[in-house]
Write a protein that holds these residues in place. Structure first.
Motif, PDB file in Angstrom:
ATOM      1  N   VAL A 194       0.578  -1.057   0.338  1.00 29.71           N
ATOM      2  CA  VAL A 194       0.282   0.124  -0.276  1.00 29.71           C
ATOM      3  C   VAL A 194       0.892   1.834   0.327  1.00 29.71           C
ATOM      4  N   VAL A 195       1.829   1.182   0.607  1.00 30.68           N
ATOM      5  CA  VAL A 195       2.851   2.821   0.869  1.00 30.68           C
ATOM      6  C   VAL A 195       4.395   1.961  -0.304  1.00 30.68           C
ATOM      7  N   PRO A 196       4.216   3.071  -1.200  1.00 30.59           N
ATOM      8  CA  PRO A 196       5.208   2.432  -1.618  1.00 30.59           C
ATOM      9  C   PRO A 196       6.957   2.982  -1.486  1.00 30.59           C
ATOM     10  N   GLU A 197       7.402   2.153  -1.284  1.00 34.39           N
ATOM     11  CA  GLU A 197       9.326   2.553  -1.729  1.00 34.39           C
ATOM     12  C   GLU A 197       9.459   3.944  -1.463  1.00 34.39           C
ATOM     13  N   ASP A 229       3.249   6.213  10.369  1.00 30.96           N
ATOM     14  CA  ASP A 229       2.586   4.957  10.555  1.00 30.96           C
ATOM     15  C   ASP A 229       1.600   4.526   9.114  1.00 30.96           C
ATOM     16  N   ALA A 230       1.001   3.004   9.299  1.00 34.62           N
ATOM     17  CA  ALA A 230       0.305   2.877   7.993  1.00 34.62           C
ATOM     18  C   ALA A 230      -0.466   1.349   9.028  1.00 34.62           C
ATOM     19  N   TYR A 252      -5.398   3.453   8.182  1.00 32.45           N
ATOM     20  CA  TYR A 252      -5.136   5.198   8.228  1.00 32.45           C
ATOM     21  C   TYR A 252      -3.469   5.274   8.303  1.00 32.45           C
ATOM     22  N   VAL A 253      -3.058   7.053   7.639  1.00 33.88           N
ATOM     23  CA  VAL A 253      -1.826   6.639   7.696  1.00 33.88           C
ATOM     24  C   VAL A 253      -1.405   7.838   8.303  1.00 33.88           C
ATOM     25  N   GLN A 254      -0.842   7.889   8.876  1.00 36.82           N
ATOM     26  CA  GLN A 254      -0.022   8.976   9.782  1.00 36.82           C
ATOM     27  C   GLN A 254       2.014   9.432   8.744  1.00 36.82           C
ATOM     28  N   PHE A 255       1.939  10.792   7.854  1.00 33.19           N
ATOM     29  CA  PHE A 255       2.936  10.683   7.773  1.00 33.19           C
ATOM     30  C   PHE A 255       3.665  11.596   8.140  1.00 33.19           C
ATOM     31  N   ALA A 256       5.097  12.546   8.598  1.00 31.76           N
ATOM     32  CA  ALA A 256       6.001  12.769   9.026  1.00 31.76           C
ATOM     33  C   ALA A 256       6.033  14.364   8.664  1.00 31.76           C
ATOM     34  N   ALA A 257       5.362  15.094   7.653  1.00 32.23           N
ATOM     35  CA  ALA A 257       4.680  16.388   7.794  1.00 32.23           C
ATOM     36  C   ALA A 257       3.905  16.833   8.364  1.00 32.23           C
ATOM     37  N   GLU A 269      -1.579   8.151  -3.934  1.00 30.96           N
ATOM     38  CA  GLU A 269      -0.857   6.888  -4.861  1.00 30.96           C
ATOM     39  C   GLU A 269      -1.007   5.643  -4.433  1.00 30.96           C
ATOM     40  N   ILE A 270      -1.301   6.203  -2.440  1.00 25.46           N
ATOM     41  CA  ILE A 270      -1.732   4.865  -1.157  1.00 25.46           C
ATOM     42  C   ILE A 270      -2.804   4.199  -1.677  1.00 25.46           C
ATOM     43  N   MET A 271      -3.922   5.681  -2.048  1.00 29.19           N
ATOM     44  CA  MET A 271      -5.644   4.660  -2.527  1.00 29.19           C
ATOM     45  C   MET A 271      -5.454   3.988  -4.138  1.00 29.19           C
ATOM     46  N   ARG A 272      -4.777   4.073  -5.064  1.00 28.74           N
ATOM     47  CA  ARG A 272      -4.487   3.388  -6.115  1.00 28.74           C
ATOM     48  C   ARG A 272      -4.019   2.453  -5.021  1.00 28.74           C
TER      49      ARG A 272
END
Length: 127
Positions: A45-48, A56-57, A70-75, A85-88
């Motif tokens: 789900v999370v591309p490299e 977190d994912a 649930y996806v948490q970004f560092a930003a 991209e993640i949803m695709r």
């Protein structure tokens, strides 16, 4: 089944008492009645290329054929291009998914969903 008024009241109360991931889990589990989960998101789900930007994912719930991701970004702010991209990718793996994307502090959220009817995927962004 809760009335619309009761649902709004429950969500408002929850907003006063919980934040971030705790809020989301309580919202989906307690208020909306989704089946709880605490599983890592599928690796694909999370591309490299985004792995360093995601802290977190995980899968936090299920309802029928819908998976809550649930996806948490560092930003400080989630980025729509990363979410897309993640949803695709989620659409290829899961028959239906709601993606809840959070900034690092858990103070900003975007919600997207994707469904796959077997012939095509459809993605929508909420908010």
């Amino acid at each position: 089944m809760r009335s619309g008024e009761q649902l709004v009241s429950d969500i408002a109360r929850l907003l006063e008492t919980a934040k971030g991931e705790v809020f989301l889990k309580r919202l989906f589990w307690e208020v909306l009645g989704y089946r709880p989960a605490n599983d890592p998101a599928p690796a694909d789900v999370v591309p490299e290329s985004l792995a360093a930007q995601v802290t977190d994912a995980q899968i936090i719930g299920h309802w029928e054929n819908i998976t809550i991701l649930y996806v948490q970004f560092a930003a400080e702010l989630p980025m729509a291009t990363h979410e897309h991209e993640i949803m695709r990718r989620a659409g290829r793996i899961l028959s239906g998914a709601i993606g809840v994307f959070s900034n690092f502090t858990g103070t900003a959220h975007d919600v997207c969903y994707v469904r796959d009817d077997g012939t095509r995927s459809e993605e929508r962004r909420v908010g």
